[in-house]
Design an enzyme around this catalytic site. Structure first.
Site, PDB file in Angstrom:
ATOM      1  N   ILE A   1       2.950   7.441  -4.015  1.00 13.22           N
ATOM      2  CA  ILE A   1       2.827   7.264  -2.569  1.00 13.22           C
ATOM      3  C   ILE A   1       1.888   6.085  -2.369  1.00 13.22           C
ATOM      4  O   ILE A   1       0.848   5.982  -3.011  1.00 13.22           O
ATOM      5  CB  ILE A   1       2.289   8.546  -1.887  1.00 13.22           C
ATOM      6  CG1 ILE A   1       2.203   8.382  -0.360  1.00 13.22           C
ATOM      7  CG2 ILE A   1       0.963   8.988  -2.467  1.00 13.22           C
ATOM      8  CD1 ILE A   1       1.829   9.682   0.352  1.00 13.22           C
ATOM      9  N   SER A   2       2.284   5.145  -1.524  1.00 16.02           N
ATOM     10  CA  SER A   2       1.538   3.889  -1.393  1.00 16.02           C
ATOM     11  C   SER A   2       0.129   4.091  -0.863  1.00 16.02           C
ATOM     12  O   SER A   2      -0.160   5.062  -0.152  1.00 16.02           O
ATOM     13  CB  SER A   2       2.288   2.927  -0.459  1.00 16.02           C
ATOM     14  OG  SER A   2       3.508   2.516  -1.023  1.00 16.02           O
ATOM     15  N   GLN A   3      -0.731   3.147  -1.202  1.00 23.75           N
ATOM     16  CA  GLN A   3      -2.087   3.115  -0.658  1.00 23.75           C
ATOM     17  C   GLN A   3      -2.015   3.052   0.869  1.00 23.75           C
ATOM     18  O   GLN A   3      -1.240   2.267   1.424  1.00 23.75           O
ATOM     19  CB  GLN A   3      -2.824   1.898  -1.203  1.00 23.75           C
ATOM     20  CG  GLN A   3      -4.236   1.733  -0.673  1.00 23.75           C
ATOM     21  CD  GLN A   3      -4.853   0.407  -1.102  1.00 23.75           C
ATOM     22  OE1 GLN A   3      -4.189  -0.419  -1.727  1.00 23.75           O
ATOM     23  NE2 GLN A   3      -6.111   0.201  -0.764  1.00 23.75           N
TER      24      GLN A   3
ATOM     25  N   ARG B   1      -0.858  13.032   5.802  1.00 24.96           N
ATOM     26  CA  ARG B   1      -0.539  12.533   4.460  1.00 24.96           C
ATOM     27  C   ARG B   1      -0.578  13.637   3.408  1.00 24.96           C
ATOM     28  O   ARG B   1       0.177  13.602   2.433  1.00 24.96           O
ATOM     29  CB  ARG B   1      -1.504  11.398   4.078  1.00 24.96           C
ATOM     30  CG  ARG B   1      -1.082  10.618   2.808  1.00 24.96           C
ATOM     31  CD  ARG B   1      -2.008   9.435   2.575  1.00 24.96           C
ATOM     32  NE  ARG B   1      -1.522   8.553   1.529  1.00 24.96           N
ATOM     33  CZ  ARG B   1      -2.146   8.329   0.373  1.00 24.96           C
ATOM     34  NH1 ARG B   1      -3.297   8.953   0.110  1.00 24.96           N
ATOM     35  NH2 ARG B   1      -1.643   7.496  -0.533  1.00 24.96           N
TER      36      ARG B   1
END
Length: 245
Positions: A94-96, A68
């Protein structure tokens, strides 16, 4: 004796350097493992909404593997393995990781799955999908993000992902149909072109709701007779799906 002493010291120094290098190589891996523990705890605490209390092992392995930190801006790398969304520029995030995990899991993918993602963003979600699916097509409406995502995916060897800039509301007709569709921006309704491009027996996961209203993650199913059913899962918060409509 002095020669032996020097050899011992040299060996200790080499051991220390090797350990230091190993620690540097595995620091992100350790952070990912801690993150996965947090995600699994969140899944258990939301099992009532999800209808399950554990993620598929394939999804967990994908989360362990995908770096990530390579998909966030340099300034955000110290935060890369926190279980929360992070800014990536252009008003996007950026998504959880928990959300990435459950959305991937709920699509029930395998190595033969053909997946469409709407909203490439940083391309982290596309990389996770590529670890569990056969092929991934991803669309990003912001051209600068689409270009950066394409470069990062190529640099990191995600050859199973095809990406382009465009309005995801209309899907990717030339590559359809898809076994699964994931939308990573909130829409006021489920886009009809995406329903059309979903295979019979396919699944779509999409956040539905407005910018200033409650959004819910919705799981859409198309049966073999092309009948559509949907199930509202849990409240979420996503950036809005944009485009000329």
């Amino acid at each position: 004796m002095n020669k032996q002493f020097r050899l011992v010291i040299f060996a200790i120094m080499l051991f220390g350097v090797a350990n230091y290098a190993m620690a540097g190589e595995t620091a992100y891996e350790r952070q990912r493992n801690r993150l996965i523990d947090m995600i699994q705890a969140d899944v258990r605490s939301t099992s009532y909404f999800l209808g399950k209390d554990a993620l598929d092992e394939k999804v967990l392995q994908a989360l362990r593997k995908v770096p990530r930190h390579e998909f966030v801006p340099e300034a955000q790398r110290p935060n890369a393995y926190l279980n929360r969304p992070l800014p990536i520029g252009h008003g996007q995030t950026i998504s959880q990781p928990y959300i990435v995990a459950i959305m991937t899991d709920l699509l029930e993918l395998d190595e033969n799955s053909r997946v469409l993602e709407i909203g490439t963003g940083s391309a982290y979600q596309a990389a996770v999908l590529a670890e569990v699916a056969g092929s991934v097509y991803t669309i990003e409406i912001i051209e600068a993000l689409a270009d950066q995502a394409a470069r990062d995916l190529k640099r990191l060897g995600y050859d199973k992902v095809q990406s382009r800039a465009g309005d995801g509301y209309y899907g990717w007709e030339g590559a359809a149909p898809f076994d699964a569709i994931m939308v990573t921006a909130a829409a006021s309704h489920i886009p009809p072109p995406l329903i059309k491009q979903l295979k019979p027996g396919g699944r779509m996961i999409i956040p539905v709701g407005g910018r200033f209203t409650v959004q819910h993650l919705v799981l859409v199913n198309k049966d073999q007779e092309n009948r559509i059913t949907s199930r509202q899962l849990l409240p979420v918060r996503f950036v809005p799906l944009t485009g000329d409509r």
